[in-house]
Design a protein around this motif. Structure first.
Motif, PDB file in Angstrom:
ATOM      1  N   LEU A 170      -3.589  -5.160  -4.315  1.00 49.66           N
ATOM      2  CA  LEU A 170      -2.981  -6.461  -4.617  1.00 49.66           C
ATOM      3  C   LEU A 170      -3.068  -6.753  -6.109  1.00 49.66           C
ATOM      4  CD1 LEU A 170      -1.761  -9.196  -3.762  1.00 49.66           C
ATOM      5  CD2 LEU A 170      -4.100 -10.009  -3.412  1.00 49.66           C
ATOM      6  N   TRP A 171      -4.240  -6.533  -6.687  1.00 45.89           N
ATOM      7  CA  TRP A 171      -4.442  -6.857  -8.091  1.00 45.89           C
ATOM      8  C   TRP A 171      -3.512  -6.039  -8.988  1.00 45.89           C
ATOM      9  CZ3 TRP A 171      -5.614 -10.294 -11.318  1.00 45.89           C
ATOM     10  CH2 TRP A 171      -6.032 -10.003 -12.611  1.00 45.89           C
ATOM     11  N   ALA A 172      -3.199  -4.792  -8.581  1.00 42.99           N
ATOM     12  CA  ALA A 172      -2.345  -3.919  -9.387  1.00 42.99           C
ATOM     13  C   ALA A 172      -0.868  -4.264  -9.277  1.00 42.99           C
ATOM     14  CB  ALA A 172      -2.567  -2.462  -8.991  1.00 42.99           C
ATOM     15  N   HIS A 173      -0.526  -5.077  -8.288  1.00 41.81           N
ATOM     16  CA  HIS A 173       0.884  -5.421  -8.103  1.00 41.81           C
ATOM     17  C   HIS A 173       1.300  -6.462  -9.136  1.00 41.81           C
ATOM     18  CE1 HIS A 173       4.639  -6.591  -6.175  1.00 41.81           C
ATOM     19  NE2 HIS A 173       4.510  -5.542  -5.387  1.00 41.81           N
ATOM     20  N   GLU A 174       2.323  -6.148  -9.907  1.00 38.86           N
ATOM     21  CA  GLU A 174       2.702  -6.993 -11.041  1.00 38.86           C
ATOM     22  C   GLU A 174       3.085  -8.410 -10.622  1.00 38.86           C
ATOM     23  OE1 GLU A 174       5.804  -4.795 -12.896  1.00 38.86           O
ATOM     24  OE2 GLU A 174       4.492  -3.151 -13.546  1.00 38.86           O
ATOM     25  N   THR A 175       3.761  -8.527  -9.490  1.00 41.99           N
ATOM     26  CA  THR A 175       4.216  -9.843  -9.043  1.00 41.99           C
ATOM     27  C   THR A 175       3.201 -10.511  -8.130  1.00 41.99           C
ATOM     28  OG1 THR A 175       6.511  -9.117  -9.196  1.00 41.99           O
ATOM     29  CG2 THR A 175       6.063 -11.104  -7.890  1.00 41.99           C
ATOM     30  N   HIS A 176       2.814  -9.831  -7.069  1.00 36.28           N
ATOM     31  CA  HIS A 176       1.945 -10.446  -6.070  1.00 36.28           C
ATOM     32  C   HIS A 176       0.534 -10.676  -6.592  1.00 36.28           C
ATOM     33  CE1 HIS A 176       5.243  -9.992  -3.448  1.00 36.28           C
ATOM     34  NE2 HIS A 176       5.080  -8.714  -3.178  1.00 36.28           N
ATOM     35  N   GLY A 177       0.038  -9.767  -7.443  1.00 38.58           N
ATOM     36  CA  GLY A 177      -1.306  -9.943  -7.981  1.00 38.58           C
ATOM     37  C   GLY A 177      -1.418 -11.213  -8.807  1.00 38.58           C
ATOM     38  N   ARG A 178      -0.453 -11.453  -9.685  1.00 39.55           N
ATOM     39  CA  ARG A 178      -0.465 -12.656 -10.512  1.00 39.55           C
ATOM     40  C   ARG A 178      -0.293 -13.907  -9.654  1.00 39.55           C
ATOM     41  NH1 ARG A 178      -2.916 -14.056 -14.524  1.00 39.55           N
ATOM     42  NH2 ARG A 178      -2.543 -11.921 -15.238  1.00 39.55           N
ATOM     43  N   TYR A 179       0.605 -13.837  -8.677  1.00 41.94           N
ATOM     44  CA  TYR A 179       0.844 -14.987  -7.802  1.00 41.94           C
ATOM     45  C   TYR A 179      -0.417 -15.311  -6.992  1.00 41.94           C
ATOM     46  CZ  TYR A 179       2.911 -17.812  -4.065  1.00 41.94           C
ATOM     47  OH  TYR A 179       3.191 -18.814  -3.166  1.00 41.94           O
ATOM     48  N   GLU A 237       0.845  -1.197   0.000  1.00 41.92           N
ATOM     49  CA  GLU A 237       0.000   0.000   0.000  1.00 41.92           C
ATOM     50  C   GLU A 237       0.879   1.245   0.000  1.00 41.92           C
ATOM     51  OE1 GLU A 237      -3.482   0.441   0.556  1.00 41.92           O
ATOM     52  OE2 GLU A 237      -4.132  -1.620   0.829  1.00 41.92           O
ATOM     53  N   SER A 238       1.996   1.192   0.739  1.00 46.05           N
ATOM     54  CA  SER A 238       2.874   2.350   0.886  1.00 46.05           C
ATOM     55  C   SER A 238       4.015   2.371  -0.115  1.00 46.05           C
ATOM     56  CB  SER A 238       3.462   2.384   2.306  1.00 46.05           C
ATOM     57  OG  SER A 238       2.458   2.502   3.276  1.00 46.05           O
ATOM     58  N   PHE A 239       4.547   1.188  -0.444  1.00 42.31           N
ATOM     59  CA  PHE A 239       5.767   1.127  -1.236  1.00 42.31           C
ATOM     60  C   PHE A 239       5.561   0.588  -2.643  1.00 42.31           C
ATOM     61  CE2 PHE A 239       6.981   0.770   3.256  1.00 42.31           C
ATOM     62  CZ  PHE A 239       7.800   1.885   3.358  1.00 42.31           C
ATOM     63  N   GLY A 240       4.316   0.323  -3.029  1.00 40.58           N
ATOM     64  CA  GLY A 240       4.005  -0.070  -4.396  1.00 40.58           C
ATOM     65  C   GLY A 240       4.711  -1.342  -4.831  1.00 40.58           C
ATOM     66  N   GLN A 241       5.249  -1.308  -6.033  1.00 36.71           N
ATOM     67  CA  GLN A 241       5.904  -2.489  -6.589  1.00 36.71           C
ATOM     68  C   GLN A 241       7.152  -2.857  -5.799  1.00 36.71           C
ATOM     69  OE1 GLN A 241       4.421  -4.186  -9.032  1.00 36.71           O
ATOM     70  NE2 GLN A 241       2.801  -2.658  -9.232  1.00 36.71           N
ATOM     71  N   GLY A 242       7.791  -1.870  -5.185  1.00 34.41           N
ATOM     72  CA  GLY A 242       8.956  -2.149  -4.343  1.00 34.41           C
ATOM     73  C   GLY A 242      10.108  -2.770  -5.099  1.00 34.41           C
ATOM     74  N   GLN A 243      10.362  -2.295  -6.314  1.00 38.59           N
ATOM     75  CA  GLN A 243      11.435  -2.865  -7.116  1.00 38.59           C
ATOM     76  C   GLN A 243      12.763  -2.820  -6.358  1.00 38.59           C
ATOM     77  OE1 GLN A 243       9.292  -0.596  -8.264  1.00 38.59           O
ATOM     78  NE2 GLN A 243       8.583  -1.107 -10.325  1.00 38.59           N
TER      79      GLN A 243
END
Length: 211
Positions: A155-164, A134-140
């Motif tokens: 969660l859905w917008a997160h490229e890694t966690h949403g798919r997982y 929520e605070s740090f986004g994708q956190g690359q």
């Protein structure tokens, strides 16, 4: 959870461990904390932590209660009763503390107090074990063992966690899981603005099944 975690290894020799909060609570001044400890006949501790987000304020120990690890039994196999004692501490806090505070944070106010009451302060875990997307986004570039979020859309917008999360959800519950969830909890989903995200998940699951 984004990767396997050795909870016993993370806890080590400590009794309780948690991640430092990202933000300061509304009632969290030094004077507030001194009063909180005084209510339990404890001296204010010397230890300090630094919040992970915002202005990164230095504060008395204050932890996020989303991920808490504790030892259920001691070396002799005797129950530690940490969960029970945490609840007791929270109830005592409610009775004894007279300064204004946000009641929704009572679990987090009392967790460090519980550690000091037991003579073993809460161990600070690495931020990756409660990584706030929520605070740090994708956190690359940042390791994220356990993702912390409040809203499904995040969660859905997160490229890694949403798919997982989607793959795990459908693997465990079946490809029609999102439709069944909406049938059972449509009113709640609408209030929480989850309906469009769940519908998107359902479409993604159908597309994945067709491939």
């Amino acid at each position: 959870m984004a990767e396997p975690v050795d909870f016993a290894g993370e806890l080590g020799k400590a009794q309780i461990a948690a991640c430092v909060s990202d933000y300061a609570p509304s009632a969290g001044s030094d004077e507030d904390w001194a009063h909180f400890y005084e209510a339990f006949d404890l001296p204010p501790p010397e230890e300090r932590v630094q919040y992970n987000a915002g202005r990164r304020i230095v504060s008395f120990p204050y932890f996020n209660a989303g991920v808490v690890i504790w030892r259920e039994r001691d070396a002799k196999g005797k129950p530690t009763h940490i969960g029970r004692d945490w609840l007791t501490t929270a109830l005592s806090f409610e009775q004894r503390v007279t300064r204004p505070y946000d009641r929704t944070n009572i679990d987090q106010f009392t967790l460090p107090i519980l550690g000091y009451l037991r003579g073993k302060p809460v161990k600070t875990l690495d931020q990756r074990l409660n990584f706030n997307i929520e605070s740090f986004g994708q956190g690359q570039g940042h390791r994220q063992s356990i993702a912390h979020y409040h809203r499904l859309g995040i969660l859905w917008a997160h490229e890694t966690h949403g798919r997982y999360a989607l793959e795990t959800f459908t693997a465990l519950m079946g490809m029609d899981a999102t439709e069944r969830f909406l049938e059972a909890f449509s009113a709640h989903a609408k209030r929480k603005r989850m309906k469009r995200h769940l519908s998107a998940i359902a479409l993604g699951a159908s597309a994945a099944a067709a491939c």
